[in-house]
Design a protein around this motif. Structure first.
Motif, PDB file in Angstrom:
ATOM      1  N   GLY A 116       0.789  -1.223   0.000  1.00  0.00           N
ATOM      2  CA  GLY A 116       0.000   0.000   0.000  1.00  0.00           C
ATOM      3  C   GLY A 116       0.820   1.271   0.000  1.00  0.00           C
ATOM      4  N   SER A 117       2.123   1.165  -0.235  1.00  0.00           N
ATOM      5  CA  SER A 117       2.995   2.336  -0.196  1.00  0.00           C
ATOM      6  C   SER A 117       3.041   3.021  -1.554  1.00  0.00           C
ATOM      7  CB  SER A 117       4.406   1.933   0.222  1.00  0.00           C
ATOM      8  OG  SER A 117       5.021   1.136  -0.786  1.00  0.00           O
ATOM      9  N   THR A 118       3.543   4.256  -1.555  1.00  0.00           N
ATOM     10  CA  THR A 118       3.766   4.983  -2.810  1.00  0.00           C
ATOM     11  C   THR A 118       5.253   5.161  -3.092  1.00  0.00           C
ATOM     12  OG1 THR A 118       3.630   7.121  -1.680  1.00  0.00           O
ATOM     13  CG2 THR A 118       1.579   6.209  -2.581  1.00  0.00           C
ATOM     14  N   GLN A 119       6.095   4.708  -2.168  1.00  0.00           N
ATOM     15  CA  GLN A 119       7.539   4.753  -2.381  1.00  0.00           C
ATOM     16  C   GLN A 119       8.186   3.612  -1.604  1.00  0.00           C
ATOM     17  OE1 GLN A 119       9.156   8.480  -0.907  1.00  0.00           O
ATOM     18  NE2 GLN A 119       7.887   8.449   0.935  1.00  0.00           N
ATOM     19  N   ILE A 120       9.208   3.027  -2.210  1.00  0.00           N
ATOM     20  CA  ILE A 120       9.961   1.956  -1.560  1.00  0.00           C
ATOM     21  C   ILE A 120      11.379   2.455  -1.361  1.00  0.00           C
ATOM     22  CG2 ILE A 120      10.787  -0.416  -1.728  1.00  0.00           C
ATOM     23  CD1 ILE A 120       8.417  -1.053  -3.505  1.00  0.00           C
ATOM     24  N   LEU A 121      11.838   2.427  -0.109  1.00  0.00           N
ATOM     25  CA  LEU A 121      13.172   2.893   0.250  1.00  0.00           C
ATOM     26  C   LEU A 121      14.112   1.708   0.363  1.00  0.00           C
ATOM     27  CD1 LEU A 121      11.178   5.174   1.192  1.00  0.00           C
ATOM     28  CD2 LEU A 121      12.777   5.639   3.049  1.00  0.00           C
TER      29      LEU A 121
END
Length: 365
Positions: free
Chosen positions: A175-180
């Motif tokens: 459900g994220s909009t960015q993956i670090l």
């Protein structure tokens, strides 16, 4: 008659205590065994992860030594059968697999097929079977002699990249909009970033976290949308995020969790490249509890679902895409001799290796 050679042994309680020790074994293999000449192997930050991983994972148990408190750090590379007491394994067979930093290794082949075998030695059976497989390069369609360096450097790491990519796809990036990705210059992180960017999950951004000295290199790869140094974590846009921690640095983990709090949707720990600043468990962090992902276990789940052929087809397609990119920027450096191996190991331990360099080593002079 006996075979003589060398091995690099490391004090398990002090990884900087590395020693070149002589190695001797009979030149005639016992029934059911083969003697391998370890030709060359890759040295990456992943090997440091093997050394500092929790005892339960058993990495030190694959290639034990007689001296109490010491062991041999596992590596991936190529070896040749120089003596065989196994009917279906010929002298001269070239193999790819899991090896010690040594000149020779005795294996007990089981489940022998044209494509290779598994080491059936009793002490190796409690660990994941993925580490016991030895592939006959003559049966590997992806093999070519001029790519041995790339295969050793990336294949075991890329499998982890592939599985992490699949994990995030399976859960729609949580459900994220960015993956670090921390330790963004590491080969596992680069493989994952390449897969995430080349086939986006719902337009999710790929963010690299790295040290100041590696920023230019990481930006130049072209597989991260944005790159931040570790100290700038508080300036990362506060959007829904997932964190893949290759570094294992406790301070960084706290910083990421503290910045995103409940906007952090998932936190998985993979590597321990910052081995000097890690804790096995961190409590009372904001957001989700970090979960250590053991790639071989996840691979077994996918093998059960996809079958061996399905797994290999998916992995092979991803590998072909990645290796074409990696070939363009990897500078392979080949060195031979025990002292070179020891020196490069200590440099890797201290984080002093150029991330663009791919070190292929041999203890043979």
């Amino acid at each position: 008659m006996s075979i003589t050679g060398n091995q690099l042994v490391v004090k398990r309680a002090d990884l900087s205590d590395a020693r070149i020790v002589s190695l001797a074994m009979p030149d005639t293999p016992a029934p059911g065994t083969c003697i391998l000449r370890v030709d060359q192997f890759a040295l990456t930050a992943n090997n440091i992860t093997y050394a500092v991983a929790p005892e339960a994972m058993g990495y030190w148990n694959f290639f034990p030594v007689d001296e109490e408190g010491f062991g041999r750090v596992p590596v991936w590379g190529f070896a040749e059968v120089i003596a065989s007491a196994v009917e279906d394994i010929a002298v001269g067979t070239r193999l790819y697999g899991y090896l010690p930093m040594a000149t020779h290794l005795t294996v007990e082949p089981g489940a022998v097929k044209s494509g290779g075998f598994a080491d059936a030695a009793a002490h190796r059976q409690p660990m994941s079977p993925i580490y016991n497989a030895y592939l006959n390069v003559a049966a590997d369609p992806t093999y070519s002699p001029d790519r041995e360096g790339l295969i050793s450097l990336y294949r075991p790491l890329f499998t982890t990249s592939f599985l992490l990519d699949d994990l995030h796809r399976k859960h729609s990036a949580f459900g994220s909009t960015q993956i670090l990705l921390s330790s963004a210059s590491s080969k596992t992180a680069i493989g994952l970033a390449h897969l995430l960017q080349s086939n986006r999950i719902d337009d999710v951004e790929v963010i690299g976290l790295t040290s100041p000295g590696n920023v230019d290199f990481v930006k130049g790869l072209g597989c991260y949308d944005t790159v931040f140094i570790y100290e700038d974590v508080p300036s990362i846009p506060r959007k829904l995020a997932a964190f893949v921690d290759m570094a294992g640095n406790s301070d960084l983990l706290r910083a990421v969790h503290g910045h995103f709090e409940n906007d952090l949707k998932n936190s998985c720990r993979v590597g321990l490249t910052h081995w000097h600043n890690t804790q096995p468990k961190l409590d009372n962090l904001p957001g989700p509890q970090p979960e250590f992902i053991f790639a071989p276990s996840y691979a077994q789940d996918r093998l059960a679902e996809w079958g061996g052929a399905g797994f290999n087809q998916r992995l092979g397609a991803a590998w072909a895409s990645f290796i074409a990119m990696a070939e363009g920027w990897t500078k392979i450096i080949e060195e031979r001799g025990p002292e070179h191996t020891k020196e490069r190991y200590l440099q890797m331990l201290k984080g002093q290796i150029d991330p663009a360099a791919g070190h292929m080593l041999s203890l043979h002079g």
